[in-house]
Enzyme design. Structure first.
Site, PDB file in Angstrom:
ATOM      1  N   CYS A  11      39.198 -80.629 -59.488  1.00 21.56           N
ATOM      2  CA  CYS A  11      39.842 -79.561 -60.260  1.00 21.56           C
ATOM      3  C   CYS A  11      38.730 -78.639 -60.756  1.00 21.56           C
ATOM      4  O   CYS A  11      37.566 -78.861 -60.450  1.00 21.56           O
ATOM      5  CB  CYS A  11      40.719 -80.102 -61.386  1.00 21.56           C
ATOM      6  SG  CYS A  11      39.862 -80.935 -62.718  1.00 21.56           S
ATOM      7  N   CYS A  85      42.150 -75.871 -58.115  1.00 25.40           N
ATOM      8  CA  CYS A  85      40.830 -75.245 -58.017  1.00 25.40           C
ATOM      9  C   CYS A  85      40.808 -74.077 -57.032  1.00 25.40           C
ATOM     10  O   CYS A  85      39.786 -73.454 -56.838  1.00 25.40           O
ATOM     11  CB  CYS A  85      39.755 -76.271 -57.700  1.00 25.40           C
ATOM     12  SG  CYS A  85      39.940 -77.129 -56.148  1.00 25.40           S
ATOM     13  N   CYS A  89      37.869 -75.019 -53.651  1.00 15.76           N
ATOM     14  CA  CYS A  89      37.966 -76.362 -53.085  1.00 15.76           C
ATOM     15  C   CYS A  89      37.514 -76.363 -51.626  1.00 15.76           C
ATOM     16  O   CYS A  89      37.834 -75.440 -50.886  1.00 15.76           O
ATOM     17  CB  CYS A  89      39.393 -76.887 -53.183  1.00 15.76           C
ATOM     18  SG  CYS A  89      39.876 -77.248 -54.871  1.00 15.76           S
TER      19      CYS A  89
END
Length: 134
Positions: A11, A85, A89
């Protein structure tokens, strides 16, 4: 996937959702799964409300610290679970990805974090049943 599956939770701040998810998976899987968490922009410390909510169910995550997402590390994991995220990511071909839509516990009190904690537990139980069938 190897004999011992590996899961990376990602995250933004690695201070709430991903830390609770990693805590649940470590608690429920023991040493049967390699577990790690990271953030695209790690916070200075774990969200105190997340720590308290997890402590209420007997899981201590106080020894964890937010970590920076390293792409080389992420490449080593079988399963990458993202939690808000976005574009930060990593995406690697051949990996199993899941994007869990969960409320962000940042700035919330423990009362508001409990339902997030419980939703994460439900998702972890399903993930574990899939990774390590009974």
């Amino acid at each position: 996937m190897s004999d011992k599956p590996s899961v990376l939770f990602v995250c933004v701040h690695n201070a709430g959702r991903s830390q609770m998810a990693a805590g649940w998976l470590r608690h429920l899987a023991g040493d049967r799964v390699e577990v790690r968490s990271a953030g695209s922009e790690p916070a200075d410390r774990i969200n105190p409300a997340a720590v308290e909510a997890m402590c209420e169910v007997g899981i201590d995550i106080t020894d964890q610290t937010p970590r920076k997402l390293e792409y080389e590390t992420a490449r080593e994991f079988d399963v990458i679970i993202t939690m808000g995220c976005g574009d930060a990511c990593p995406v690697f071909p051949g990996k199993r990805y899941e994007d869990w839509k969960l409320d962000d516990p940042a700035g919330l009190g423990v009362e508001a974090v409990r339902p997030i904690r419980d939703e994460i537990k439900t998702r972890i139980q399903a993930l574990l049943a899939d990774l390590i069938p009974a």
